[in-house]
Design a protein around this motif. Structure first.
Motif, PDB file in Angstrom:
ATOM      1  N   HIS A  80      12.358  10.255  -6.225  1.00  0.00           N
ATOM      2  CA  HIS A  80      12.258  10.702  -7.614  1.00  0.00           C
ATOM      3  C   HIS A  80      13.645  11.087  -8.135  1.00  0.00           C
ATOM      4  CE1 HIS A  80       7.773  11.489  -7.104  1.00  0.00           C
ATOM      5  NE2 HIS A  80       7.842  10.856  -8.263  1.00  0.00           N
ATOM      6  N   PHE A  81      13.835  10.953  -9.441  1.00  0.00           N
ATOM      7  CA  PHE A  81      15.106  11.319 -10.092  1.00  0.00           C
ATOM      8  C   PHE A  81      15.174  12.837 -10.227  1.00  0.00           C
ATOM      9  CE2 PHE A  81      17.457  11.237 -14.436  1.00  0.00           C
ATOM     10  CZ  PHE A  81      18.686  11.384 -13.800  1.00  0.00           C
ATOM     11  N   LYS A  82      16.292  13.433  -9.756  1.00  0.00           N
ATOM     12  CA  LYS A  82      16.479  14.875  -9.916  1.00  0.00           C
ATOM     13  C   LYS A  82      17.569  15.077 -10.958  1.00  0.00           C
ATOM     14  CE  LYS A  82      17.547  19.130  -7.448  1.00  0.00           C
ATOM     15  NZ  LYS A  82      17.864  19.745  -6.158  1.00  0.00           N
ATOM     16  N   GLN A  92       8.654   8.527 -13.004  1.00  0.00           N
ATOM     17  CA  GLN A  92       7.811   7.828 -12.039  1.00  0.00           C
ATOM     18  C   GLN A  92       8.482   7.776 -10.671  1.00  0.00           C
ATOM     19  OE1 GLN A  92       7.750   3.538 -12.923  1.00  0.00           O
ATOM     20  NE2 GLN A  92       9.265   3.966 -14.499  1.00  0.00           N
ATOM     21  N   THR A  93       7.689   7.426  -9.684  1.00  0.00           N
ATOM     22  CA  THR A  93       8.240   7.206  -8.362  1.00  0.00           C
ATOM     23  C   THR A  93       8.983   5.888  -8.363  1.00  0.00           C
ATOM     24  OG1 THR A  93       6.345   8.322  -7.402  1.00  0.00           O
ATOM     25  CG2 THR A  93       7.668   6.993  -5.910  1.00  0.00           C
ATOM     26  N   VAL A  94      10.219   5.901  -7.823  1.00  0.00           N
ATOM     27  CA  VAL A  94      10.961   4.643  -7.727  1.00  0.00           C
ATOM     28  C   VAL A  94      10.971   4.240  -6.259  1.00  0.00           C
ATOM     29  CG1 VAL A  94      13.140   3.486  -8.145  1.00  0.00           C
ATOM     30  CG2 VAL A  94      12.343   5.288  -9.699  1.00  0.00           C
ATOM     31  N   PHE A  95      10.142   3.265  -5.920  1.00  0.00           N
ATOM     32  CA  PHE A  95      10.030   2.871  -4.519  1.00  0.00           C
ATOM     33  C   PHE A  95      11.049   1.774  -4.214  1.00  0.00           C
ATOM     34  CE2 PHE A  95       7.703   1.704  -0.622  1.00  0.00           C
ATOM     35  CZ  PHE A  95       7.460   2.988  -0.153  1.00  0.00           C
ATOM     36  N   GLY A  96      11.271   1.514  -2.931  1.00  0.00           N
ATOM     37  CA  GLY A  96      12.213   0.469  -2.538  1.00  0.00           C
ATOM     38  C   GLY A  96      11.694  -0.912  -2.931  1.00  0.00           C
ATOM     39  N   SER A 124       0.832  -1.208   0.000  1.00  0.00           N
ATOM     40  CA  SER A 124       0.000   0.000   0.000  1.00  0.00           C
ATOM     41  C   SER A 124       0.869   1.262   0.000  1.00  0.00           C
ATOM     42  CB  SER A 124      -0.955   0.004   1.203  1.00  0.00           C
ATOM     43  OG  SER A 124      -0.221   0.119   2.405  1.00  0.00           O
ATOM     44  N   LEU A 125       2.044   1.182   0.647  1.00  0.00           N
ATOM     45  CA  LEU A 125       2.961   2.327   0.620  1.00  0.00           C
ATOM     46  C   LEU A 125       3.423   2.601  -0.802  1.00  0.00           C
ATOM     47  CD1 LEU A 125       5.530   2.066   3.574  1.00  0.00           C
ATOM     48  CD2 LEU A 125       3.754   3.780   3.247  1.00  0.00           C
ATOM     49  N   ARG A 126       3.842   1.512  -1.461  1.00  0.00           N
ATOM     50  CA  ARG A 126       4.337   1.640  -2.830  1.00  0.00           C
ATOM     51  C   ARG A 126       3.264   2.243  -3.730  1.00  0.00           C
ATOM     52  NH1 ARG A 126       7.814  -1.181  -6.266  1.00  0.00           N
ATOM     53  NH2 ARG A 126       8.608  -2.356  -4.520  1.00  0.00           N
ATOM     54  N   GLU A 127       2.041   1.785  -3.536  1.00  0.00           N
ATOM     55  CA  GLU A 127       0.915   2.263  -4.325  1.00  0.00           C
ATOM     56  C   GLU A 127       0.690   3.756  -4.088  1.00  0.00           C
ATOM     57  OE1 GLU A 127      -0.817   0.855  -6.588  1.00  0.00           O
ATOM     58  OE2 GLU A 127      -2.177   2.580  -6.804  1.00  0.00           O
ATOM     59  N   ALA A 128       0.694   4.146  -2.788  1.00  0.00           N
ATOM     60  CA  ALA A 128       0.434   5.543  -2.444  1.00  0.00           C
ATOM     61  C   ALA A 128       1.552   6.442  -2.949  1.00  0.00           C
ATOM     62  CB  ALA A 128       0.290   5.686  -0.928  1.00  0.00           C
ATOM     63  N   ALA A 129       2.790   5.935  -2.919  1.00  0.00           N
ATOM     64  CA  ALA A 129       3.936   6.762  -3.295  1.00  0.00           C
ATOM     65  C   ALA A 129       3.909   7.155  -4.771  1.00  0.00           C
ATOM     66  CB  ALA A 129       5.233   6.032  -2.975  1.00  0.00           C
ATOM     67  N   THR A 130       3.207   6.366  -5.599  1.00  0.00           N
ATOM     68  CA  THR A 130       3.156   6.707  -7.024  1.00  0.00           C
ATOM     69  C   THR A 130       2.465   8.060  -7.231  1.00  0.00           C
ATOM     70  OG1 THR A 130       1.089   5.539  -7.260  1.00  0.00           O
ATOM     71  CG2 THR A 130       3.080   4.303  -7.790  1.00  0.00           C
ATOM     72  N   GLY A 131       1.617   8.461  -6.287  1.00  0.00           N
ATOM     73  CA  GLY A 131       0.896   9.732  -6.457  1.00  0.00           C
ATOM     74  C   GLY A 131       1.476  10.862  -5.641  1.00  0.00           C
ATOM     75  N   CYS A 185       7.188  17.207  -3.281  1.00  0.00           N
ATOM     76  CA  CYS A 185       8.182  18.177  -3.737  1.00  0.00           C
ATOM     77  C   CYS A 185       8.080  18.322  -5.246  1.00  0.00           C
ATOM     78  CB  CYS A 185       9.599  17.758  -3.309  1.00  0.00           C
ATOM     79  SG  CYS A 185      10.204  16.326  -4.208  1.00  0.00           S
ATOM     80  N   ASP A 186       8.861  19.262  -5.795  1.00  0.00           N
ATOM     81  CA  ASP A 186       8.725  19.571  -7.219  1.00  0.00           C
ATOM     82  C   ASP A 186       9.373  18.534  -8.129  1.00  0.00           C
ATOM     83  OD1 ASP A 186       7.438  21.833  -6.366  1.00  0.00           O
ATOM     84  OD2 ASP A 186       9.275  23.039  -6.353  1.00  0.00           O
ATOM     85  N   LEU A 187      10.064  17.552  -7.553  1.00  0.00           N
ATOM     86  CA  LEU A 187      10.760  16.577  -8.402  1.00  0.00           C
ATOM     87  C   LEU A 187       9.795  15.665  -9.143  1.00  0.00           C
ATOM     88  CD1 LEU A 187      13.747  15.510  -6.112  1.00  0.00           C
ATOM     89  CD2 LEU A 187      13.655  17.287  -7.854  1.00  0.00           C
ATOM     90  N   CYS A 188       8.560  15.526  -8.610  1.00  0.00           N
ATOM     91  CA  CYS A 188       7.604  14.613  -9.230  1.00  0.00           C
ATOM     92  C   CYS A 188       7.241  15.059 -10.645  1.00  0.00           C
ATOM     93  CB  CYS A 188       6.350  14.500  -8.372  1.00  0.00           C
ATOM     94  SG  CYS A 188       5.541  16.093  -8.128  1.00  0.00           S
ATOM     95  N   GLY A 189       7.393  16.367 -10.908  1.00  0.00           N
ATOM     96  CA  GLY A 189       7.014  16.893 -12.228  1.00  0.00           C
ATOM     97  C   GLY A 189       7.873  16.319 -13.347  1.00  0.00           C
ATOM     98  N   PRO A 190       9.178  16.653 -13.352  1.00  0.00           N
ATOM     99  CA  PRO A 190      10.033  16.207 -14.460  1.00  0.00           C
ATOM    100  C   PRO A 190      10.322  14.695 -14.458  1.00  0.00           C
ATOM    101  CG  PRO A 190      11.106  17.934 -13.134  1.00  0.00           C
ATOM    102  CD  PRO A 190       9.874  17.529 -12.415  1.00  0.00           C
ATOM    103  N   ALA A 191      10.290  14.047 -13.297  1.00  0.00           N
ATOM    104  CA  ALA A 191      10.654  12.621 -13.252  1.00  0.00           C
ATOM    105  C   ALA A 191       9.585  11.761 -13.922  1.00  0.00           C
ATOM    106  CB  ALA A 191      10.835  12.181 -11.801  1.00  0.00           C
TER     107      ALA A 191
END
Lengths: 456, 406
Positions: free
Chosen positions: A346-348, A286-290, A267-274, A278-284
């Motif tokens: 997220h990738f910066k 996708q979310t890269v979870f553990g 559920s954490l991984r799922e929630a982290a996708t959204g 911070c502003d990094l979510c824009g250009p990256a």
């Protein structure tokens, strides 16, 4: 009888004579020598030894009141002196008595003026000499000169006022005639720097002009260099405040609000996708979870996903991932048995030509992303957390922990797990020389082996 | 970066520290070749925010490892950064001082490298001023909580005043807004200073020539309004500091919007009136013989519409009226509108004659507040208000106070 006194000493000498021959206040008229008088100076009785004893507090008071500009000061002082010596020895205690009241207020005015002179004299450097032009309200040059001599004993300085001037030659005070405003010294080069300080120390969010004018009376403004910029400061204040407010950093600087109510890794991984904390979510991409074992004894924390990880959505895949895998293998660790994640999810990057160039995440981004990492560690409850690089170390161990000095040290965490900081595999790849790279790789392997030992 | 730009950044970053006092030091240091301290501080200028400019108040650097939420210099702020060298600060201080712009230096710093290193740098500035320039002006050094005892000892040797900021009134507030700062460390540093001051006083008493140690004592600062902590708790903390660490001053700083402010903090305009009321209450504790519990309950806030002394009097009407011609000093100090100086004057005058309402007016007591609470030697018409319902309204300050009706 008319008595002329220009200063305290003259008044004191005259009063000794007057008291000795019992001349009552009503029979004397005092002038301070500023207006010409036909009868001045006639018939003052000579000072003989007096049977009266004057209390020291009165002398101290009189010395200050003597500097007051008001002509009636001599008469007021003599009347008080007369009363003190003629049946009212406690007169000075009676703050509400008319004479005492007047004298106390005059003394206060002189004292305040002297204090303001000590504050508002501004020296300007002229060669090796420091010169100031100041306009006091009262005749206080002699009263304050010794203060400046004590304060600036090594400097050669002069203070010029319309009434009197004083010069210190490093050894003695010399008093001279008054000097008009037009002969004031030219501005000092340091005044620019002083105004810079004055502007910077002013807080435009709190304006209390009335209070300021009470303490810094407008009549003193012409001799104070910093007052030249007051009008500008007031004019720009609203703009500066607006800028401050506009600069406030946004409220959503923490991922805490995105955490799901029910927590497991899925559920954490799922929630982290959204997450948009911070502003990094824009250009990256996708979310890269553990990822890794949910009950791993060891968790590896990296800095942030790289170019390849960002495209594929999994941590430590690219060149750095290969270095890490090799090092783990050498240390006897199985990648399948650990959990691998990043401090920032997220990738910066910045674009350099066609390439996406990695950029280090800053403190705000690390702080914003912190709740994800904290939640992962909370669920997995590992025995050991390996921090790869300074950013991961900061996220796990806090800012004051210095990566450079304490790398390889085993540190207890609040959760009873232990942490160890070591090089990020990417740092091994970027090492300046092959020798250095080999050293860093060896350190990385050694620290991973320590972690394995700790995990048992 | 040139000195002007550094000064701009590092003075701007330092201005949120409220303390500007340059007073309380004993006589000028021996061997001083430039500068003096003669007990009373001097305010050399005032800025349009009504604050005085007494000391050159700057940071050595505003780079900082810590991330205190209320602080403009916290690590995560994107404020411009700069760092002075020790020589630059020394030079600036001496040159400003020679032109009589300032009373001395108030130096603080962001924490760089380590607490130890930062404190060493601050001490180096003070030492250079004293030793290389024979500087006898006022020096206020900020102590970094957790600094080594040797460094505290050396700081005290060169500085007139030392201060470690308590920052926030409770441990919980500190945890929430300044996670890297630990209350025990801050208090420990204050204890170390208090101990050193006592030690020196004892040495002097025993006839030993003990070297200087912070002759102007220590102070601290609390940010007010950044957390919901009530005034009662704030004053309780201050009272504790006055008693245990024997602080000279506790400064209250209304949390003011700073550029790059962290949005976890409330409000935009600083609660200036609240800050003012806290100072008034602080004065009651220190000079008027009030106990903290009398001024305010732990979980309550001070009234904003009346000052704390008047609020106390309104709630304790059974103590009044007080006869100015017979009451003891402790009671006179409790009368609204009577200050410490006027109480002393009243005590001196009444040995010779009874005081009348005219006498009190002449002493410039705040007659509007005082009238309903005092008995004088003559008829005091204001006294009839004491037992009326409208007393508060009658004594409350209005916009028209201070305008002479004649």
């Amino acid at each position: 009888m008319i008595v002329t006194a220009a200063n305290f000493d003259e008044w004191r000498t005259a009063c000794r004579g007057l008291l000795a021959s019992e001349v009552p206040p009503s029979a004397v008229h005092f002038t301070d020598g500023t207006e010409a008088s036909l009868f001045a100076g006639e018939g003052i009785p000579p000072a003989t030894s007096s049977k009266y004893c004057v209390p020291p507090p009165f002398l101290a008071l009189a010395e200050k009141v003597a500097c007051h500009r008001e002509p009636q000061r001599w008469a007021r002082l003599y009347r008080a002196l007369w009363r003190l010596t003629h049946g009212e020895p406690h007169l000075l205690d009676l703050a509400t008595d008319d004479d005492v009241h007047w004298l106390a207020r005059a003394e206060k005015a002189v004292r305040r003026d002297a204090h303001k002179m000590k504050a508002f004299v501004r020296f300007r450097r002229v060669g090796e000499h420091f010169v100031a032009w100041h306009r006091p309200d009262h005749r206080i040059v002699r009263l304050t000169a010794s203060f400046f001599a004590r304060r600036f004993p090594e400097m050669h300085w002069s203070i010029l006022t319309p009434d009197e001037s004083v010069t210190w030659d490093g050894d003695q005070l010399h008093f001279g005639p008054g000097v008009p405003a037009k002969d004031a010294p030219p501005p000092d080069v340091l005044e620019g720097l002083w105004k810079t300080y004055y502007r910077a120390t002013f807080n435009p969010a709190r304006i209390k002009l009335k209070m300021m004018k009470k303490e810094l009376p407008v009549r003193h403004w012409p001799t104070l260099p910093e007052t030249a910029i007051i009008a500008d400061l007031l004019a720009e204040a609203p703009v500066r405040v607006a800028e401050m407010v506009a600069h406030a950093e946004g409220p959503a600087r923490s991922a805490a609000a995105f955490l799901p109510p029910h927590r497991d890794l899925a559920s954490l991984r799922e929630a982290a996708t959204g997450c948009t904390a911070c502003d990094l979510c824009g250009p990256a991409t996708q979310t890269v979870f553990g990822e890794g074992k949910a009950d791993a004894r060891i968790v590896l924390v990296g800095e942030q996903p790289g170019d390849q990880e960002d495209r594929e959505g999994r941590p430590f895949l690219g060149p750095a991932g290969e270095v890490l895998n090799a090092a783990m293998h050498a240390a006897g660790l199985d990648r399948g048995a650990v959990y691998v994640t990043n401090a920032v999810k997220h990738f910066k990057f910045s674009m350099s030509g066609l390439f996406r160039q990695h950029r280090t995440a800053d403190v705000r981004e690390v702080n914003a992303c912190q709740p994800w990492l904290a939640a992962e560690l909370d669920l997995i409850r590992p025995a050991v957390v390996v921090c790869l690089g300074a950013t991961a170390t900061q996220a796990v161990l806090g800012r004051p922990f210095r990566f450079a000095d304490r790398r390889g040290e085993v540190v207890p965490l609040e959760s009873h797990a232990r942490a160890i900081a070591t090089y990020h595999p990417a740092a091994v790849l970027r090492a300046p020389t092959p020798e250095r790279a080999a050293e860093m790789r060896a350190d990385l392997i050694r620290h991973l082996a320590v972690a394995r030992g700790l995990a048992g | 970066m040139d000195v002007r730009r550094k000064l701009e950044i590092l003075a701007d970053a330092a201005k949120y520290d409220a303390s500007c006092a340059s007073s309380g030091s004993t006589g000028t240091r021996r061997d001083a070749r430039l500068g003096s301290t003669e007990g009373m501080g001097i305010c050399h200028s005032y800025t349009p925010d009504g604050r005085c400019v007494s000391l050159l108040k700057i940071l050595l650097t505003n780079y900082c490892l810590y991330d205190c939420r209320f602080c403009v210099n916290r690590a995560s702020s994107d404020t411009p950064r700069a760092r002075f060298t020790v020589a630059e600060v020394v030079n600036l201080t001496v040159e400003f001082y020679r032109r009589n712009y300032i009373e001395g230096l108030f130096l603080s710093s962001g924490i760089i490298q380590s607490v130890h290193y930062t404190m060493e740098q601050l001490v180096a500035v003070a030492k250079s001023l004293r030793v290389d320039h024979g500087f006898g002006g006022y020096v206020h050094l900020k102590l970094i909580p957790g600094a080594a005892p040797e460094l505290i000892a050396e700081a005290g040797r060169w500085a007139d005043r030392l201060s470690a900021n308590i920052e926030l009134p409770t441990t919980q507030d500190l945890q929430q807004l300044a996670p890297e700062k630990k209350r025990p460390e801050i208090v420990g540093t204050m204890d170390a200073v208090a101990e050193k001051i006592d030690e020196r006083a004892a040495d002097r008493k025993a006839g030993l020539a003990a070297p200087n140690f912070a002759p102007a004592g220590q102070s601290t600062q609390m940010v007010v309004g950044a957390t919901p902590t009530p005034d009662g708790t704030i004053l309780g903390t201050a009272d504790d500091l006055y008693r245990r660490q024997k602080l000279r001053r506790v400064y209250y700083s209304a949390y003011s919007p700073t550029p790059h402010a962290d949005a976890r903090l409330p409000g935009l305009s600083p609660p200036l009136l609240r800050e003012h009321r806290l100072y008034q209450a602080d004065w009651l504790l220190r000079f008027y013989g009030f106990r903290v519990g009398e001024v305010i309950a732990t979980d309550a806030n001070l009234a904003l519409d009346v000052d704390p002394k008047l609020a106390w009097a309104l709630a304790h009407r059974d103590w009044f009226p007080i006869d100015v011609n017979t009451a003891c000093r402790e009671l006179l100090l409790r009368v609204p509108g009577l200050g410490v100086r006027n109480v002393n004057r009243i005590l001196a005058i009444r040995r010779h004659h009874a005081l009348t309402t005219d006498d009190l007016r002449k002493l410039r007591v705040n007659w509007k507040s005082a009238a309903p609470f005092v008995v004088t030697g003559d008829h005091n018409p204001g006294l009839r208000l004491l037992d009326t319902v409208g007393l508060k309204k009658a004594v409350q300050p209005t916009l028209f106070d201070g305008i002479d009706p004649s």
